[in-house]
Structures are given as structure tokens and as C-alpha cells.
Design an enzyme around this catalytic site. Structure first.
Site, short mmCIF file in Angstrom:
data_model
loop_
_atom_site.label_atom_id
_atom_site.label_comp_id
_atom_site.label_asym_id
_atom_site.label_seq_id
_atom_site.Cartn_x
_atom_site.Cartn_y
_atom_site.Cartn_z
N SER A 126 -10.48 -28.54 -41.99
CA SER A 126 -11.93 -28.68 -41.87
C SER A 126 -12.72 -27.37 -41.80
O SER A 126 -13.95 -27.40 -41.83
CB SER A 126 -12.27 -29.51 -40.63
N LYS A 142 -21.55 -25.70 -34.85
CA LYS A 142 -21.15 -27.06 -35.25
C LYS A 142 -21.47 -28.05 -34.14
O LYS A 142 -21.30 -27.74 -32.96
CB LYS A 142 -19.65 -27.07 -35.58
N SER A 188 -14.51 -31.18 -42.52
CA SER A 188 -15.63 -31.70 -41.79
C SER A 188 -16.72 -30.67 -41.46
O SER A 188 -17.84 -31.05 -41.20
CB SER A 188 -15.14 -32.30 -40.48
#
Lengths: 95, 494
Positions: B180, B78, B156
Site C-alpha cells: 500500500s 494518511k 491503499s
């Protein structure tokens, strides 16, 4: 609670985010909607409840008070938008 | 797509150990799949050169007989994780061009275990969002598709969920502040676990809300999650909230035997207007755990309703403080200034240009709730409610509940570009997940079935603090009972 444009402008200033005047009414409306949602918290009886400071009951990790890192000014300045002579450079601060 | 990419992470590990394949071969297959996944917009920074070097080193380790479980396994990272010398921008324009001079603890641990980074993954800007639409790189597209509309991969960690669901890599790092990891996992038919607050070091992960943020793995199944989580966890003196506890062998805990375990079903999670298929999924999951020998009990978590409003005080408050560092001085973007502009104009213009709309909104809400005169009414009240939410969980665990079963999300993946003029509506995505962050507990999302449209749905299991091993085992039993084998049709690399 309804937020007026004056309050929205003050919050933007505190947050150091430039918001154009014509954007303030929409911003104030959004704040009002979010704060209206948050206001449900007033229904909760919180008498005698301590505000949570740590989610896990643990003592924060302590270390010896010694220098563990440093002496790498080049690495520190590497990503600066404006670095000169070993310093971060910014517009004039003192009049 | 190479058949190699259909292996699970555990399958790839076993194949590497047997010598059936090499890390170089796996990495080439992964990079090819990454390259073919452009329409998904999941990968935003190319690290193929690093990946090939890491793969060669991993192969040498495997041959030398020094191969931890993650050794040679291609994973995605990420964009929130700082990776040395590689763009790490939290999907924000304000960090344009930022290349950290250091490595986050979690990514370092994965690399020490031999993992191969095949790219940096898209996400919502500063992890603020539930649809991956706040990213400066543009939204990610869910590999699952029905009809002609593109769907959100969740947020997210939407790049992570899409990358794993599309089988471009064997696992991906995610972070979870309000859901998320778990919500995007549910939206893409994969598994994701947020461990107990303090299990994974937060050092080097771009901070959103420090008292809620936790990293975790996103993978195809529970076993893969167990393997990858173990490599990510562990004490780190650089994070003062990191737990100095031994990390168990999570994979060894996966027996699938949950006889005698007590599973709580919280009545407050049965929301008004809850979709029938979500209710049915939840009831089916409950029945499966019962059939597997667990005892099912109804429980009450009375302050559930107040979790979202408390979260939307605490998270923005912490964000407004954490994001104060983006001032155009030390890293990232600085606005071009007009003649006569001073330092205040520099801050204000830089932050107006660099932060997207949702980030600005949350920073300003946080500023407001922390400002003089409102601190007690909003921030301290929210922290008191948070204490009550945690007490709710403490109570049910003290009463003998081992894990709690809930839906992961209120719906399946929704269309991208949906009107979100009311920010509160988007916040409701986190309704089942956010309590877990407020209470610092481990939570896992397991794919459990498809809805009427043919889109994946997830169930969430919530465990006791530090008992991820037991939680993973319960999730493993649920996974076996659900037998979810859905996979998106590959339309993106056609």
C-alpha cells in the site's frame, strides 16, 4: 471449496454483519472464488514447519506490571455514540 | 502554483535553513496547492489552522537554531493515523465523526521534529484495496492522465501518492500491509519505502493486519524518503513489536556508491503473461545497477507463488479480529435501531451500515478461516507457508545477496471504475510487493520510467532486515541511473 448460502449466512452471523437473504448467493459465490484461490496453499509441503508467530526473531517488549495510564473517563467516553453517567450505554442485554 | 512547491523536501529544508523562505510561506503555498487540488479528492480533512500554528512554531525554532530536518516542512497525513482532535476515520463510514483523544506515535514524532500537517489524506477503507475505490470519501484521482479517462492513484495510500505527485506537499505518511505504499508510489511516479517490520511504531495507527502493517514515507525522491523515514522511526514502548534499535542517519548513507554490492534477480518474479514493458524496465534497471558496479546474480525464491494466497488468509484473519472493535459502542457509527432490537441487532446493523463491501468481504473471509474446523486447514497452513517464504529470503541473504530487484507492479495505473467483479483479480496488484510484508523486510519503490502510454512505472528494491540505510543507498544509485524526471501535467487546478 464451494460455499453454500447456508455457510455464508453462518459466517455473516459469526462476523456480526447483517446480510439480507437475497444477498447471500452472491456472497457465497465471492467466498468460493476467494477460497478457491487460497486453496493453492494445499500444494505446499509444510511438514515439520512451525507456523510463524513473529516475523522478526525478537522477544516481545515487556514492561513492569504497574498502572501507566488511566483516570480519564471523559476522554474514554468522548467518542461514544451513547454515553450516560460515566458509562457506555447499549440496548438491554439481560432478559 | 507557487514555485516553492517545486522544491523537494530536502530543497525546502535547505531553503528554510538559509532563510530563503519561511515555514509560514511554504505552508501557505502548500495550503493553496491543497485547495486547488479538489478534483483529485486526495485531501479529506482540512487541518489548515493547525498547519499555520505549526508553521509559526517551526519558524521560531528555525530562528532559534533548533531545527531538525523536518522542521517547518508541510506534509500530508494518511487518514489511518490517529491525530488528536482531528477526524481520523480510516476512510470508513463506521468511524464517522471519530476524533481521537490521542496522537499516534508516528505523527507525534513528525510533529516533534517540526513537521506541519496540511491535511488528512484519502485512502482505501481500512487500507483494504489497491485502487482507492473502497473509500467512504469516494476515490482519489491520479494526477497522471492520458486521454479522458481518470486513472487510479493506487491504493491503499492513494491520497498520499496523489498529493505528493501533484506537488501539494513535500511528503506524506503512508502505511503498507501488502504493498500500500509501494504500489501507489509506482502508479504516480514517486518514491515510497516500507521499512522493516518494527521500525515504525504502529501505536495509534488504525490496525488492519497487525503482523504485516508498517508505516513509511512517500516523497518525491529517495533523499526525501531518507529524511522523512528517519523522523518516523524509533522505539516505542507502546507497541510491543517495536524494535529497540538505534535509528541511523539515513540521509548520510546516500553516497550512490554500490560497487561490490550483490543484487539478486529472483526468477520466480518473471510471471507468465508479464507485460513486455515491465520486463524491459526490469532488465534496464538490472543493467543500470550492473553499470554502477554491482554484481548481478540470479536467485530463486521458490515459494513466491504462494505469497498472495497466504496473504489472503493471514491479512483477513487479523483484520476480522482487529475490526471486531467496531461495534457501535465506544466510537463512530451506531445504527438506528428498531423497537425490540437487542445488542446483537445493534452490532449486526451497525457493521452492515458502517463497513463497505470490500471490508465486509475480508472480515467474513477472516472469520471463516479462523472458525472452528478450518483454523488448521487455512490459518495455520498459511502461517507455515509464511515461514517458508521468509526462509527463502533468509537463504538468499545468507548467500551474500545485499538487495533484490523486482518490478513494483504488474502494470501502470489502470482506469478507475474498471470491472472488479472478481475480487481475486484486484488482489493480483500486490503480487510483487506482498512477499516483503510476509517476510517483514524493507522494500522501496523507485520511479524508473514511463510506459508506452506515458504513465510512470516503478522498480522495487528489497533489503535485509534493519538495513534500510543500505537499501536507500542502492535505491539512490538506481534513481540516479534512471534519471526519472517525469511530472504530471497540472489539469486539476486549471
Amino acid at each position: 471449496m464451494a460455499i453454500d448460502t447456508q455457510t455464508a449466512a453462518r459466517v455473516a452471523k459469526l462476523a456480526r454483519i447483517k446480510v439480507e437473504d437475497d444477498q447471500l448467493p452472491a456472497l457465497a459465490e465471492e467466498f468460493s472464488a476467494i477460497l478457491g484461490f487460497i486453496e493453492q496453499l494445499n500444494e505446499v509441503d509444510v511438514d515439520g514447519v512451525e507456523p510463524m508467530t513473529s516475523v522478526t526473531p525478537m522477544r516481545l517488549y515487556r514492561r513492569d506490571d504497574v498502572v501507566t495510564d488511566g483516570d480519564q473517563p471523559d476522554a474514554v467516553l468522548k467518542n461514544a455514540p451513547d454515553a450516560r453517567e460515566g458509562f457506555f450505554a447499549v440496548p438491554k442485554v439481560v432478559e | 502554483m507557487s514555485d516553492l512547491m517545486n522544491l523537494t523536501l530536502a530543497g525546502a529544508r535547505d531553503a528554510l535553513r538559509k532563510g530563503d523562505t519561511s515555514s509560514v510561506e511554504l505552508t501557505e503555498a502548500s495550503l493553496a496547492a491543497v485547495g486547488a487540488s479538489k478534483p483529485l479528492n486526495a485531501f479529506v480533512h482540512d487541518t489548515s489552522e493547525i498547519a499555520m500554528d505549526q508553521a509559526k512554531a517551526a519558524d521560531a525554532r528555525i530562528q532559534a537554531g533548533d531545527a531538525p530536518d523536518m522542521c517547518g516542512i508541510p506534509i500530508g497525513m494518511k487518514d489511518l493515523f490517529c491525530t488528536k482532535g482531528v477526524n481520523s476515520q480510516a476512510a470508513s463510514a463506521i468511524l464517522n465523526g471519530f476524533k481521537p483523544e490521542y496522537e499516534s506515535t508516528v505523527s507525534q514524532k513528525l510533529f516533534d521534529a517540526g513537521a506541519v500537517m496540511v491535511g488528512k489524506l484519502n485512502m482505501d477503507e481500512f487500507a483494504m484495496g489497491s485502487s482507492n475505490e473502497t473509500s467512504t470519501y469516494g476515490n482519489v484521482v491520479n494526477p497522471w492522465k492520458v486521454g479522458s479517462d481518470d486513472l487510479t492513484p493506487g491504493g491503499s495510500s492513494g491520497g498520499s501518492s496523489a498529493a505528493v505527485a501533484a506537488r501539494t506537499c513535500f511528503g506524506a505518511t503512508g502505511t503498507d500491509t501488502g504493498g500500500s505504499i509501494r504500489q501507489p508510489a509506482a502508479f504516480t511516479g514517486i518514491t515510497g519505502i516500507k521499512p522493516t517490520y518494527g521500525r515504525c511504531s504502529r501505536w495509534g495507527i488504525v490496525a488492519f493486519a497487525s503482523s504485516l502493517d508498517q508505516a513509511g514515507p512517500m516523497t518525491r525522491d529517495v533523499r526525501d524518503c531518507a529524511i522523512m523515514l528517519e523522523a518516523m522511526c524509533g522505539f516505542d514502548p507502546k507497541d510491543s513489536t517495536s524494535a529497540d534499535l538505534a535509528v541511523p542517519n539515513f540521509e548520510a548513507a546516500l553516497t550512490g556508491d554500490i560497487k561490490g554490492k550483490t543484487i539478486g534477480i529472483p526468477r520466480e518474479y518473471r510471471m507468465d503473461g508479464m507485460a513486455d514493458e515491465i520486463e524491459k524496465l526490469w532488465a534496464d534497471g538490472t543493467a543500470m545497477l550492473k553499470d554502477a558496479g554491482a554484481k548481478i546474480v540470479d536467485i530463486s525464491l521458490p515459494h513466491t507463488k504462494y505469497a498472495l494466497p497466504a496473504y489472503y488468509v493471514i491479512a483477513p484473519a487479523e483484520a476480522s479480529s482487529n475490526l471486531a472493535r467496531y461495534d457501535g459502542v465506544r466510537f463512530g457509527h451506531r445504527a438506528t435501531l428498531d423497537a425490540g432490537d437487542g445488542i446483537t441487532e445493534m452490532y449486526e446493523k451497525t457493521r452492515a451500515e458502517g463497513f463497505g463491501a470490500e471490508v465486509q468481504r475480508r472480515v467474513m473471509i477472516g472469520t471463516y478461516v479462523l472458525s472452528a474446523g478450518f483454523y488448521d486447514a487455512y490459518y495455520n497452513r498459511a502461517r507455515r507457508v509464511r515461514a517458508l517464504i521468509k526462509q527463502d529470503f533468509d537463504q538468499v541473504f545468507a548467500d551474500g545477496v545485499d538487495a533484490i530487484l523486482t518490478p513494483a507492479t504488474p502494470s501502470s495505473a489502470f482506469e478507475l471504475g474498471k470491472d472488479v467483479s472478481d475480487p481475486v483479480e484486484m488482489y493480483l496488484n500486490d503480487v510483487f510487493t506482498v512477499t516483503v510484508n510476509l517476510a517483514g523486510l524493507p522494500g522501496i519503490s523507485v520511479p524508473a520510467g514511463l510506459d508506452a502510454k506515458g504513465l510512470p512505472l516503478g522498480l522495487q528494491l528489497i533489503g535485509k532486515p534493519w538495513e534500510e540505510a543500505d537499501l536507500l543507498n542502492t535505491a539512490f544509485a538506481l534513481e540516479q541511473a534512471c534519471g526519472f524526471e517525469g511530472q504530471p501535467q497540472n489539469w486539476w487546478s486549471a
